[in-house]
Scaffold this motif. Structure first.
Motif, PDB file in Angstrom:
ATOM      1  N   GLY A 251     -60.674 -16.046  20.725  1.00  0.00           N
ATOM      2  CA  GLY A 251     -61.045 -15.959  19.317  1.00  0.00           C
ATOM      3  C   GLY A 251     -60.178 -14.974  18.544  1.00  0.00           C
ATOM      4  N   ILE A 252     -58.936 -14.781  19.007  1.00  0.00           N
ATOM      5  CA  ILE A 252     -58.048 -13.804  18.380  1.00  0.00           C
ATOM      6  C   ILE A 252     -56.600 -14.236  18.637  1.00  0.00           C
ATOM      7  N   ASP A 253     -55.745 -14.034  17.658  1.00  0.00           N
ATOM      8  CA  ASP A 253     -54.335 -14.360  17.894  1.00  0.00           C
ATOM      9  C   ASP A 253     -53.460 -13.119  18.003  1.00  0.00           C
ATOM     10  N   THR A 254     -53.908 -12.008  17.443  1.00  0.00           N
ATOM     11  CA  THR A 254     -53.169 -10.749  17.573  1.00  0.00           C
ATOM     12  C   THR A 254     -54.143  -9.615  17.877  1.00  0.00           C
ATOM     13  N   LEU A 255     -53.624  -8.615  18.565  1.00  0.00           N
ATOM     14  CA  LEU A 255     -54.428  -7.443  18.896  1.00  0.00           C
ATOM     15  C   LEU A 255     -53.512  -6.233  18.915  1.00  0.00           C
ATOM     16  N   GLU A 256     -53.918  -5.199  18.213  1.00  0.00           N
ATOM     17  CA  GLU A 256     -53.178  -3.936  18.251  1.00  0.00           C
ATOM     18  C   GLU A 256     -54.067  -2.900  18.920  1.00  0.00           C
ATOM     19  N   LEU A 257     -53.463  -2.137  19.805  1.00  0.00           N
ATOM     20  CA  LEU A 257     -54.195  -1.101  20.523  1.00  0.00           C
ATOM     21  C   LEU A 257     -53.845   0.269  19.970  1.00  0.00           C
TER      22      LEU A 257
END
Length: 78
Positions: free
Chosen positions: A12-18
């Motif tokens: 359910g996500i296309d990008t993720l920043e940590l």
């Protein structure tokens, strides 16, 4: 981090920043696995394709601030 095709749909996500960048791919997989079963299935599947800065790799690699890591499902052809 980028997630493509069925992985994008599954998570359910296309990008993720940590906030904190893990030191290598193994540490990244461990961190993402803590997010739940779907995440574990995506990042730990031996068929998952991984790219670092748009170069496909099968090896563990060091991650630096600003690097782009992308996860792709296995590709089939016909």
């Amino acid at each position: 981090m980028l997630f493509f095709a069925s992985y994008r749909e599954k998570l359910g996500i296309d990008t993720l920043e940590l906030a904190t960048v893990p030191t290598n791919l193994s540490a990244l997989r461990e961190l993402l696995s803590e997010k739940g079963l779907d995440w574990q299935e995506v990042v730990n599947d031996s068929r998952t394709l991984v790219a670092l800065n748009q170069s496909m790799t099968r090896k563990d690699f060091e991650i630096k601030e600003g690097d782009e890591v992308a996860f792709f499902p296995p590709v089939t052809g016909g």
